[in-house]
Design an enzyme around this catalytic site. Structure first.
Site, mmCIF file in Angstrom:
data_model
loop_
_atom_site.group_PDB
_atom_site.id
_atom_site.type_symbol
_atom_site.label_atom_id
_atom_site.label_comp_id
_atom_site.label_asym_id
_atom_site.label_seq_id
_atom_site.Cartn_x
_atom_site.Cartn_y
_atom_site.Cartn_z
ATOM 1 N N TRP A 125 0.985 -1.458 -0.484
ATOM 2 C CA TRP A 125 0.019 -0.321 0.179
ATOM 3 C C TRP A 125 1.323 1.425 0.343
ATOM 4 O O TRP A 125 0.113 2.205 -0.483
ATOM 5 C CB TRP A 125 -1.289 0.235 0.933
ATOM 6 C CG TRP A 125 -1.554 -1.271 0.838
ATOM 7 C CD1 TRP A 125 -1.708 -2.167 2.300
ATOM 8 C CD2 TRP A 125 -2.900 -1.658 0.350
ATOM 9 N NE1 TRP A 125 -2.608 -3.191 1.488
ATOM 10 C CE2 TRP A 125 -2.877 -3.196 0.746
ATOM 11 C CE3 TRP A 125 -3.305 -1.738 -0.869
ATOM 12 C CZ2 TRP A 125 -3.962 -3.558 -0.400
ATOM 13 C CZ3 TRP A 125 -4.065 -1.772 -2.198
ATOM 14 C CH2 TRP A 125 -4.351 -3.190 -1.243
ATOM 15 N N ASP B 14 -1.222 6.369 6.758
ATOM 16 C CA ASP B 14 -2.618 5.649 6.011
ATOM 17 C C ASP B 14 -2.422 4.804 7.515
ATOM 18 O O ASP B 14 -2.029 3.517 7.763
ATOM 19 C CB ASP B 14 -2.054 4.924 5.234
ATOM 20 C CG ASP B 14 -3.589 3.351 4.749
ATOM 21 O OD1 ASP B 14 -3.875 3.271 5.709
ATOM 22 O OD2 ASP B 14 -3.474 2.881 3.608
ATOM 23 N N LYS C 161 -12.219 -2.340 7.599
ATOM 24 C CA LYS C 161 -11.573 -3.341 8.352
ATOM 25 C C LYS C 161 -12.231 -3.174 9.704
ATOM 26 O O LYS C 161 -12.017 -4.242 10.977
ATOM 27 C CB LYS C 161 -9.979 -2.689 8.750
ATOM 28 C CG LYS C 161 -9.464 -2.953 6.538
ATOM 29 C CD LYS C 161 -7.802 -2.588 6.623
ATOM 30 C CE LYS C 161 -7.491 -2.788 4.970
ATOM 31 N NZ LYS C 161 -7.657 -4.889 4.555
#
Length: 363
Positions: free
Chosen positions: A101, A171, A195
């Site tokens: 990511w 993030d 999540k």
């Protein structure tokens, strides 16, 4: 019968939240309609979105100098929005590369300026957080970027980089609200909700107000943080039901006792699984001990065939979605806030049973 769902995302939700959503699905309170049918401009929905923001601010102790935005496009769109909105001064940004990511964020940033990779653990399959020195950071950089918890590799930053006056962008998709944190340390925090917060479809962005409006009008309207901040996240129709569900999850967290209680439970869950992995002769964790995640725990046997057999057998026992990410294989247990301690204990009990069977040659 509900299973123990160890998926990395979309992930397990608290049963109490699902049951409340079920009870309100057809008719929300006295509105006479479902939230899914409700105008985002209505008084009833205004109370939902405003209440959701208030709960998030309470749980995270978000200062008044930060805006809370409910956007769409997932963390992936933030890979573009961050450089588009922030890479406007020196047109340089520093990155610590810790996985898939962060590498995607680097790729997007290169379209808007210079993305300088300070450190990377790519050569070792991102199994640890790479070391770096304060002197490596560019004082003229527009921001410093990290992915704080790495879902695929099971690592996390236990210590934030000291970036001085340069804004830190993080993030937090797979670790937000898992433990106490100081929002003041960040310029921007963003997280996909699927999540640890709720349903896929809404992305939470927490942004310091002085970082808004650094671009001119040439930027696409929907990709400008100023657009959403000035319109309380309702410039266009927001993901209404996902925001409602986020509000229910936050309400559940407050009922549990808030972040301090949630963090204590998360550390207990992680310890149960890590303690077993550290003594097992069959299974081993793949992340460096000093950088282990509380949320995502990858592990392997060292034999791909045996890994596959374990996943299959675990699934038959109601321990589902344990297969590791396709890029690394093995297994991964994601034990987000909503995963009960009993679920982790059930997993470890089954792992012990599987290990005994393997030693006895039954498998």
């Amino acid at each position: 019968m509900r299973v123990y769902n160890f998926s990395a995302g979309p992930a397990v939700l608290p049963l109490e939240v699902l049951e409340k959503a079920q009870s309100e699905f057809v008719c929300f309170q006295d509105s006479g309609m479902s939230v899914m049918e409700m105008s985002h401009r209505s008084k009833a929905y205004s109370q939902i979105i405003e209440g959701t923001e208030a709960k998030l601010r309470q749980l995270m102790q978000i200062p008044d100098t930060y805006k809370v935005l409910f956007l769409q496009g997932g963390a992936s769109l933030q890979f573009t929005m961050v450089p588009m909105n922030l890479m406007t001064g020196s047109k340089k940004a520093d990155f610590i590369d810790t996985g898939v990511w962060s590498s995607k964020a680097i790729k997007e940033a290169k379209k808007f300026g210079k993305a300088n990779v300070i450190a990377s653990s790519k050569a070792d399959t991102y199994s640890y957080i790479p070391t770096y020195k304060k002197e490596q950071f560019d004082k003229e950089a527009d921001y410093v970027y990290i992915c704080q918890n790495n879902t695929i590799y099971g690592t996390k930053f236990n210590t934030l980089p000291n970036t001085g006056n340069v804004p830190l962008v993080a993030d937090l998709s797979s670790c937000i609200l898992s433990e106490k944190m100081d929002v003041n340390r960040y310029g921007i925090i963003f997280a996909g909700a699927q999540k640890n917060l709720g349903l896929a479809g809404v992305t939470v962005v927490i942004i310091r107000e002085d970082l808004i409006g650094r671009v001119d009008e040439s930027i696409p309207t929907m990709l400008n943080y100023k657009t959403h901040a000035a319109n309380d996240s309702m410039f266009n129709t927001p993901p209404t039901y996902a925001i409602y569900m986020l509000g229910l999850v936050l309400e559940w967290m407050l009922a549990q006792g808030g972040i301090e209680v949630i963090e204590k439970k998360n550390k207990e869950k992680a310890s149960i699984l890590y303690d077993y992995l550290d003594t097992s002769k069959l299974f081993r964790g793949t992340a460096a001990k000093e950088d282990r995640s509380l949320m995502n725990i990858p592990f392997v046997t060292g034999d791909e065939t045996l890994d596959a057999a374990f996943v299959k057998a675990a699934t038959a026992k109601g321990l589902v979605n344990l297969k590791g990410h396709r890029s690394v294989g093995g297994m991964r247990a994601s034990i987000y806030n909503a995963m009960p301690i009993d679920g982790v204990k059930a997993l470890v009990d089954f792992m012990k049973q599987f290990e005994r069977q393997h030693e006895e040659g039954i498998l």
